[in-house]
Design a protein around this motif. Structure first.
Motif, PDB file in Angstrom:
ATOM      1  N   GLU A 342       0.862  -1.226  -0.131  1.00 56.18           N
ATOM      2  CA  GLU A 342       0.012   0.111   0.080  1.00 56.18           C
ATOM      3  C   GLU A 342       0.833   1.302  -0.153  1.00 56.18           C
ATOM      4  O   GLU A 342       0.349   2.337  -0.195  1.00 56.18           O
ATOM      5  N   ASP A 343       1.968   1.349   0.446  1.00 51.85           N
ATOM      6  CA  ASP A 343       2.815   2.431   0.295  1.00 51.85           C
ATOM      7  C   ASP A 343       3.401   2.659  -0.952  1.00 51.85           C
ATOM      8  O   ASP A 343       4.249   3.958  -0.985  1.00 51.85           O
ATOM      9  N   GLY A 344       3.033   2.188  -2.030  1.00 54.26           N
ATOM     10  CA  GLY A 344       3.241   2.092  -3.457  1.00 54.26           C
ATOM     11  C   GLY A 344       4.653   1.789  -3.944  1.00 54.26           C
ATOM     12  O   GLY A 344       5.096   2.074  -4.946  1.00 54.26           O
ATOM     13  N   SER A 345       5.390   0.792  -3.078  1.00 51.93           N
ATOM     14  CA  SER A 345       6.708   0.400  -3.388  1.00 51.93           C
ATOM     15  C   SER A 345       6.440  -1.041  -4.013  1.00 51.93           C
ATOM     16  O   SER A 345       5.417  -1.814  -3.522  1.00 51.93           O
ATOM     17  N   VAL A 346       7.770  -1.475  -4.807  1.00 51.38           N
ATOM     18  CA  VAL A 346       7.672  -2.873  -4.988  1.00 51.38           C
ATOM     19  C   VAL A 346       9.043  -3.143  -4.498  1.00 51.38           C
ATOM     20  O   VAL A 346      10.116  -2.443  -4.993  1.00 51.38           O
ATOM     21  N   ARG A 347       9.518  -4.346  -3.843  1.00 49.13           N
ATOM     22  CA  ARG A 347      10.735  -4.777  -3.529  1.00 49.13           C
ATOM     23  C   ARG A 347      11.086  -6.271  -3.849  1.00 49.13           C
ATOM     24  O   ARG A 347      10.336  -7.086  -3.953  1.00 49.13           O
ATOM     25  N   ILE A 348      12.301  -6.210  -4.266  1.00 49.42           N
ATOM     26  CA  ILE A 348      12.804  -7.687  -4.505  1.00 49.42           C
ATOM     27  C   ILE A 348      13.560  -8.173  -3.424  1.00 49.42           C
ATOM     28  O   ILE A 348      14.503  -7.630  -2.881  1.00 49.42           O
ATOM     29  N   TRP A 349      13.302  -9.436  -2.883  1.00 47.04           N
ATOM     30  CA  TRP A 349      14.191  -9.924  -1.733  1.00 47.04           C
ATOM     31  C   TRP A 349      14.780 -11.291  -2.165  1.00 47.04           C
ATOM     32  O   TRP A 349      14.475 -11.762  -3.283  1.00 47.04           O
ATOM     33  N   GLU A 350      15.807 -11.544  -1.596  1.00 43.44           N
ATOM     34  CA  GLU A 350      16.681 -12.811  -1.669  1.00 43.44           C
ATOM     35  C   GLU A 350      16.476 -13.615  -0.512  1.00 43.44           C
ATOM     36  O   GLU A 350      17.128 -12.906   0.657  1.00 43.44           O
ATOM     37  N   LEU A 351      16.232 -14.866  -0.554  1.00 50.07           N
ATOM     38  CA  LEU A 351      16.219 -15.783   0.780  1.00 50.07           C
ATOM     39  C   LEU A 351      17.821 -16.382   0.823  1.00 50.07           C
ATOM     40  O   LEU A 351      18.140 -17.152  -0.166  1.00 50.07           O
ATOM     41  N   ARG A 352      18.437 -16.072   1.788  1.00 48.92           N
ATOM     42  CA  ARG A 352      19.874 -16.488   2.101  1.00 48.92           C
ATOM     43  C   ARG A 352      19.895 -17.457   3.424  1.00 48.92           C
ATOM     44  O   ARG A 352      19.196 -16.874   4.360  1.00 48.92           O
ATOM     45  N   GLY A 399      16.359  -5.134  -4.219  1.00 54.15           N
ATOM     46  CA  GLY A 399      15.879  -4.099  -5.194  1.00 54.15           C
ATOM     47  C   GLY A 399      14.574  -3.421  -4.504  1.00 54.15           C
ATOM     48  O   GLY A 399      13.726  -3.882  -3.952  1.00 54.15           O
ATOM     49  N   ASP A 400      14.544  -2.309  -5.220  1.00 50.98           N
ATOM     50  CA  ASP A 400      13.439  -1.282  -4.607  1.00 50.98           C
ATOM     51  C   ASP A 400      12.911  -0.659  -5.886  1.00 50.98           C
ATOM     52  O   ASP A 400      13.723   0.320  -6.302  1.00 50.98           O
ATOM     53  N   LEU A 401      11.768  -0.978  -6.379  1.00 48.23           N
ATOM     54  CA  LEU A 401      11.124  -0.386  -7.567  1.00 48.23           C
ATOM     55  C   LEU A 401      10.285   0.967  -7.232  1.00 48.23           C
ATOM     56  O   LEU A 401       9.219   0.568  -6.842  1.00 48.23           O
ATOM     57  N   ILE A 402      10.582   2.163  -7.576  1.00 50.61           N
ATOM     58  CA  ILE A 402       9.960   3.496  -7.095  1.00 50.61           C
ATOM     59  C   ILE A 402       9.532   3.734  -8.424  1.00 50.61           C
ATOM     60  O   ILE A 402      10.134   4.342  -9.182  1.00 50.61           O
ATOM     61  N   GLY A 403       8.181   3.616  -8.638  1.00 48.05           N
ATOM     62  CA  GLY A 403       7.439   4.320  -9.902  1.00 48.05           C
ATOM     63  C   GLY A 403       6.077   4.903  -9.551  1.00 48.05           C
ATOM     64  O   GLY A 403       5.555   5.791 -10.271  1.00 48.05           O
ATOM     65  N   HIS A 404       5.187   3.993  -8.855  1.00 46.93           N
ATOM     66  CA  HIS A 404       3.953   4.328  -8.451  1.00 46.93           C
ATOM     67  C   HIS A 404       3.898   5.280  -7.441  1.00 46.93           C
ATOM     68  O   HIS A 404       4.595   5.462  -6.426  1.00 46.93           O
ATOM     69  N   SER A 405       2.726   6.108  -7.601  1.00 53.10           N
ATOM     70  CA  SER A 405       2.494   7.077  -6.496  1.00 53.10           C
ATOM     71  C   SER A 405       1.546   6.815  -5.460  1.00 53.10           C
ATOM     72  O   SER A 405       1.086   7.615  -4.706  1.00 53.10           O
ATOM     73  N   SER A 406       0.782   5.603  -5.559  1.00 49.77           N
ATOM     74  CA  SER A 406      -0.206   5.051  -4.448  1.00 49.77           C
ATOM     75  C   SER A 406      -0.099   3.703  -4.639  1.00 49.77           C
ATOM     76  O   SER A 406       0.687   3.043  -5.097  1.00 49.77           O
TER      77      SER A 406
END
Length: 459
Positions: A342-352, A399-406
């Motif tokens: 809901e904060d407008g972000s898309v994040r990429i994670w790696e399981l290590r 990774g942090d994908l910032i592009g959306h405003s909502s």
């Protein structure tokens, strides 16, 4: 359609002050999505994305329209208009293998109490059903039987021609929020805090009519069920508004495992009371699941949790993966996980896997499940064995994908074409692998020069 090139992620304004939230700087060497296309067609919240084939997807939302896109180019292929209110569910209805016509169909349900069948190759409206007494909240296709089911205040069974085969009586005013198929011609419906098992009776020599029978009600959840998915041939999983996750046996519907303390993994005497006193409901609601052969990944409030199916325990978590509730997650190859919020972000994670765990100071409570800390002599041997078998992991932000405003409602992953996200900002963003796209453009330029003879002249 707008094309943006981005050199890396940027930290959203106001996010830096929130210390618990893990952040990542401008240099995102492990984030391949450095180029994006902004797709504009909707004029309200875009809530749904559905993949049609290897290069096409459809989007739908509160404006009531469905748009078909090319995932490779971002080209708008079709716009499907027929609903008068917001779309509440969308699903594909593939043709049977034996069928000569291979038309790809889409089913859409709307708050206007209709369901429309579309031919997404031509954009033609195949048929429309308007006999519903309530809004259809979920759809499921049972391709093996060539039928589909709609869930609202009742459960209806339909064939490909949109004939109503059978239906249940009124179930509840809250309605069915989710449906899955399980073996023995059964389906599971989430209705409030209950799970209802239904069995489909198919036509036989003695009876030519379909029927749907209620077999059992499972009452193990304390609050409304928000997520319901199949995880393998043996199990399905449910998650509730107050953070309860239950893994069920898919054949006899018994509880295989339960996890109720995601929000605070230390033991509680009265979990329900503690939840109400200590947490806002949205902080612990389980909105979505994804899975692989070993683990179930749960979006719990703002956090991400990895639950190992064999060990029946949480092996990794990020309690504050996002600044607001996580709405959708998906498992990618190479032990990667993507989440949107809901904060407008898309994040990429790696399981290590964590290294040198024995040297790490570990508090009591959460990590006690792995047997660390003080133990008595009698328990030392089992604990040692548990340490050897366990593989405690961490979720690292890459990774942090910032592009959306909502709020980002959901996403799709295409192995060859990148990531597609949809948002409350009315936009769809197609995230591309920048290195791959640059290579493709160079290849196209090389081919064009060769065709025109310019390459030969230059040599």
């Amino acid at each position: 359609m707008l094309r943006w090139l981005i050199g890396g992620g940027r930290e959203p304004q106001g996010l830096a002050e929130k210390s618990p939230l893990q952040t990542i700087g401008e240099e995102q060497t492990q984030n391949p999505y450095t180029e994006l296309l902004v797709l504009k067609a909707h004029h309200d919240i875009v809530r749904f994305l559905v993949q049609l084939d290897e290069y096409r997807f459809a989007s739908a939302g509160d404006d009531g329209i469905v748009v078909v896109w090319n995932a490779q180019t971002g080209e708008k292929l079709l716009e499907l208009n027929g609903h008068t209110q917001k779309i509440t569910a969308i699903i594909t209805f593939p043709s049977l293998e034996v069928c000569e016509e291979k038309n790809q169909l889409i089913l859409t349900a709307s708050a206007d109490r209709t369901v429309i069948v579309w031919d997404c190759d031509t954009g033609r409206q195949v048929q429309k059903v308007s006999c519903f007494q309530s809004t259809v909240k979920c759809l499921i296709v049972l391709q093996r039987l060539d039928i589909w089911l709609s869930g609202g205040n009742d459960l209806c069974v339909w064939n490909r021609k949109l004939d109503l085969l059978c239906k249940t009586s009124h179930l509840s005013d809250t309605g069915i929020s989710a449906l899955i198929e399980i073996p023995k011609n059964c389906v599971v419906a989430a209705v409030g805090k209950e799970l209802i098992i239904f069995r489909l009776v198919t036509p036989t020599g003695e009876s030519v009519e379909w029927d749907i029978l209620e077999i059992k009600r499972l009452l193990d959840h304390q609050d409304n069920i928000l997520s319901l998915v199949n995880i393998n041939d043996l199990s399905f999983v449910t998650g509730s508004h107050v953070g309860e996750m239950i893994i069920w046996n898919i054949l006899d519907w018994t509880v295989q495992a339960r996890e109720c303390n995601f929000w605070d993994p230390s033991p509680q005497v009265d979990t329900q009371q503690e939840i109400k006193l200590c947490q806002k409901p949205n902080d612990i609601s389980i909105h979505h699941f994804t899975w692989d052969e070993e683990n179930v990944f749960a979006a719990v409030g703002r956090g991400l949790y990895v639950y190992n199916l064999q060990m029946k325990r949480v092996i990794a978590c990020q309690k504050t993966a996002h600044d607001s509730s996580v709405l959708h997650i998906a498992k990618l190859p190479n032990r990667q996980l993507i989440s949107c919020s809901e904060d407008g972000s898309v994040r990429i994670w790696e399981l290590r896997e964590k290294q040198q765990l024995a040297a790490e100071p570990v508090p009591t409570g959460f990590f006690n499940m792995w047997g660390f800390g003080r133990v008595n002599k009698q328990a030392s041997q089992p604990v040692k064995k548990q340490q050897e078998n366990a593989t405690p992991c961490s979720l690292e932000l890459i990774g942090d994908l910032i592009g959306h405003s909502s709020s980002v409602e959901m996403f799709l992953y295409f192995e060859d074409h990148g990531l597609v996200t949809c948002s409350a900002d009315h936009l769809i963003i197609l995230w591309k692998n920048g290195e791959r796209e640059s290579g493709l453009r160079s290849l196209k330029l090389f081919q064009k020069l060769e065709e025109n003879g310019d390459l030969h002249l230059a040599v």
